[in-house]
Motif scaffolding. Structure first.
Motif, short mmCIF file in Angstrom:
data_model
loop_
_atom_site.label_atom_id
_atom_site.label_comp_id
_atom_site.label_asym_id
_atom_site.label_seq_id
_atom_site.Cartn_x
_atom_site.Cartn_y
_atom_site.Cartn_z
N GLN A 160 0.85 -1.20 0.00
CA GLN A 160 0.00 0.00 0.00
C GLN A 160 0.88 1.24 0.00
O GLN A 160 1.70 1.42 0.90
N PHE A 161 0.72 2.05 -1.02
CA PHE A 161 1.56 3.24 -1.11
C PHE A 161 0.79 4.52 -0.89
O PHE A 161 1.32 5.52 -0.46
N SER A 162 -0.48 4.47 -1.24
CA SER A 162 -1.24 5.71 -1.26
C SER A 162 -2.40 5.63 -0.28
O SER A 162 -3.56 5.65 -0.67
N VAL A 163 -2.08 5.55 0.97
CA VAL A 163 -3.11 5.45 2.00
C VAL A 163 -4.02 6.66 1.93
O VAL A 163 -3.55 7.79 1.86
N GLY A 164 -5.31 6.42 1.89
CA GLY A 164 -6.26 7.53 1.86
C GLY A 164 -6.60 8.00 0.46
O GLY A 164 -7.61 8.65 0.26
N VAL A 165 -5.76 7.67 -0.50
CA VAL A 165 -6.02 8.09 -1.88
C VAL A 165 -6.87 7.06 -2.60
O VAL A 165 -7.73 7.38 -3.40
N CYS A 166 -6.60 5.78 -2.32
CA CYS A 166 -7.36 4.74 -3.00
C CYS A 166 -7.53 3.54 -2.08
O CYS A 166 -6.90 3.46 -1.02
N ALA A 168 -7.33 -0.40 -0.82
CA ALA A 168 -6.24 -1.35 -0.79
C ALA A 168 -6.70 -2.66 -0.20
O ALA A 168 -7.64 -2.69 0.61
N VAL A 169 -6.07 -3.73 -0.62
CA VAL A 169 -6.30 -5.04 -0.03
C VAL A 169 -4.94 -5.61 0.34
O VAL A 169 -4.12 -5.85 -0.55
N VAL A 170 -4.71 -5.76 1.61
CA VAL A 170 -3.40 -6.24 2.06
C VAL A 170 -3.58 -7.31 3.13
O VAL A 170 -4.66 -7.45 3.70
N VAL A 171 -2.53 -8.04 3.39
CA VAL A 171 -2.62 -9.02 4.47
C VAL A 171 -2.03 -8.39 5.73
O VAL A 171 -1.29 -7.41 5.67
N ARG A 328 -11.25 2.63 1.45
CA ARG A 328 -11.24 1.52 2.38
C ARG A 328 -9.97 0.68 2.24
O ARG A 328 -9.47 0.48 1.13
N THR A 329 -9.46 0.17 3.34
CA THR A 329 -8.36 -0.78 3.30
C THR A 329 -8.84 -2.11 3.86
O THR A 329 -9.27 -2.18 5.01
N VAL A 330 -8.81 -3.14 3.04
CA VAL A 330 -9.25 -4.46 3.48
C VAL A 330 -8.03 -5.21 3.99
O VAL A 330 -7.02 -5.30 3.29
N LEU A 331 -8.16 -5.72 5.21
CA LEU A 331 -7.03 -6.42 5.80
C LEU A 331 -7.36 -7.91 5.88
O LEU A 331 -8.28 -8.31 6.59
N LEU A 332 -6.62 -8.72 5.15
CA LEU A 332 -6.84 -10.16 5.21
C LEU A 332 -5.86 -10.77 6.18
O LEU A 332 -4.71 -10.34 6.28
#
Lengths: 347, 347
Positions: A160-166, A168-171, A328-332
């Motif tokens: 994730q590079f652009s927090v708040g801009v777009c 993301a789906v990360v673990v 939104r940031t989805v955290l898996l």
DNA sequence: GCCTTGTGTGGGATCGATCCCAGACAGAGC
DNA sequence: GCTCTGTCTGGGATCGATCCCACACAAGGC
């Protein structure tokens, strides 16, 4: 001279059929033919069937290019990964491809080889094609901000590079790293090395944080010389690992921050005839197929790349549907596949 | 009401800039702007520079959709593979992607999962998008004939279904198979099993022919019960391999016709505690990374998938350039990566 | 008979970029 | 002064599909 020219190749028509030709053959207007074929608007059933029949007979395939131009919306998404030869990215692409097909979308795929310049170039190509959205494993902050500025929905995956801009789906890198380091500490290891590619991107930063956090939680002091930056290349990393294992006081365990680094460590240990797990314990972040084929199997943090891809694309479609919903940031979460590569440290 | 509307999101313009807006901002016509930006036709240098400057300032990205519609030629190619999660296909796609980018083409990628229906569906999507050409690892003869009938250049890679209809790039399966079987015979093996997915496609057919040919050349009789069809799934194949190795008279060597089958045999041998190469020799067609990670390494026919992809795309571009050149089949040779998984049969 | 409603069809504009062609203008040659 | 050439620009048509709108027609209600 325009129509009626003989087909150059004999039987086959020289050009592809257009909706105009279908309409003419059916004795209706283009509008009616369009309605008959798309199913939008009024058409008398017999007319509809006749038009469809004729279209099939002519081998008519609507020009998506023209349709998209008119509708100002395309049915394809762009996917931008770092290295297709790496099974992690390949799995990601596979998951995205499956889901895209199910939703009748086509996938444009580009491999940027980890280069920020190539990445932005590829993003420009996607903009030119007016894709409906882009999924990217970013290597710089530029891509996502560029695409966002161009009003194209973006989802960052894995990193994730652009927090708040777009979106993301990360673990949950930090948590997973903390768990495996905790296990190693529990086994009695104290000199646990972290072999990592870099430490500024979210993946590297969070895995490092998990590593540090586990030490802190256990109250074990941390030797910073055991954190080794080894780059992205298997061979270069193998040499780094070789050096690490040849130290006067080598680590008793290594946590490799991704599958490429794990491969490098595995090879280096083999070169040095250092038996795993008797002399060295190994844990990998990212579980790929060879880790269950070797003896002993490599204990690894398993982050299902296909599931990650699927999560990314479903997030992308949600974004396309509601462009103004909050970012939104989805955290898996990831699981740990315990195999035989860990044991208590040698006495 | 059309222009001059306030941007809904504040600063950002609501829509993407078009060439019309660039032209207006520069005080020239669309034609001039187009000439300035594409570099085709007369434009006074100062005008050209000003237009380009303004385009950059507006973040103008030409609409490839509209351009392709007008020019009736697209800058993208379609790629259709069977399984992206398989490193062979992933490597193929990686090679194609690299080369496509170099030539300023974008790549549409679809994964048909080995299903002929999905394959044809994906081909239709490619036709709809009016791609400049398609590269396919076919699972039926339909795709290529369909695309050829639609006047779209096609190259079949890895397998060949439509000989004479379209170009193909394949490896010399028969020769490579013959060579490795010859080596096993030389080591003294007589009960050499062939574990294969299917035997009708060119890959299966030719690998089988090489297997048979080596026996014939050596004058060794062949036991047909040692040719085992094991499907495409690792787990199913593992069970087949398990059965094969549990026979009263098990084979002393196995030739696995692809990397998935090799993995299945490897796992089955491990389950049965059958040491390689002491009790069982193993050779794989298709060399993937795990084969050099395990102990002993697996001897394999190495068919560089990236090179295969590159050959396919260069053949495709030749075909696009000269559509009426005679159809061609490019035959690449494969090398054998000798490792430790073969030895003389147990006494 | 008139109006309304619903059903069904066709004409023309439209999306954005390109490209052919007409035409403006300057300079040269006679 | 006139034509001719070369340089440079703009208008309008074009690619293929969609979609708005107008309109035709029949049935039904008053």
């Amino acid at each position: 001279m325009k129509s009626g020219m003989p087909a150059p190749d004999g039987i086959q028509p020289a050009r592809r059929a257009t909706i105009r030709e279908v309409a003419d053959a059916a004795g209706v207007s283009r509008s009616t033919a369009s309605r008959a074929l798309t199913g939008r608007g009024y058409v008398a059933p017999p007319v509809r069937d006749r038009v469809r029949e004729i279209a099939r007979g002519l081998g008519y395939v609507p020009d998506a290019t023209a349709r998209h131009l008119r509708q100002q919306a395309s049915q394809s998404i762009g996917v931008l990964v770092s290295d297709l030869s790496n099974p992690f990215y390949a799995g990601l692409a596979a998951g995205i491809s499956q889901q895209a097909r199910k939703r009748q979308y086509t996938m444009m795929l580009a491999d940027d080889g980890g280069s920020p310049e190539v990445e932005v170039e590829a993003a420009e190509a996607f903009v030119a094609l007016r894709v409906a959205g882009v999924i990217v494993t970013p290597v710089s902050a530029e891509v996502s901000t560029y695409l966002a500025r161009q009003q194209i929905p973006v989802v960052e995956v894995d990193r994730q590079f652009s927090v708040g801009v777009c979106d993301a789906v990360v673990v949950d890198n930090e948590n997973a790293a903390r768990r495996v380091i905790h296990q190693l500490l529990d086994l009695g290891h104290r000199r646990i090395a972290l072999v990592i590619d870099e430490m500024h991107w979210t993946t590297g930063r969070d895995r490092l944080a998990g590593y540090r956090g586990a030490f802190a939680a256990a109250g074990v002091p941390l030797d910073d010389s055991l954190v080794v930056t080894a780059g992205w290349d298997v061979d270069a990393a193998r040499i780094e690992a070789h050096k690490l294992l040849s130290r006067a006081e080598p680590p008793t365990a290594i946590f490799a921050a991704n599958n490429v680094l794990a491969e490098a460590v595995w090879r280096a240990a083999a070169e040095l005839n250092m038996p795993i797990p008797e002399r060295l314990s190994l844990v990998s972040f990212d579980d790929v197929s060879w880790m269950s084929l070797v003896r002993p199997g490599v204990t690894a943090v398993a982050q299902d790349p296909v599931a990650l891809g699927e999560a990314a694309i479903s997030q992308l479609f949600e974004r396309i549907q509601s462009p103004h919903a909050p970012v939104r940031t989805v955290l898996l979460s990831a699981t740990v596949a315990a195999r035989g590569s860990t044991a208590p440290p040698p006495a």
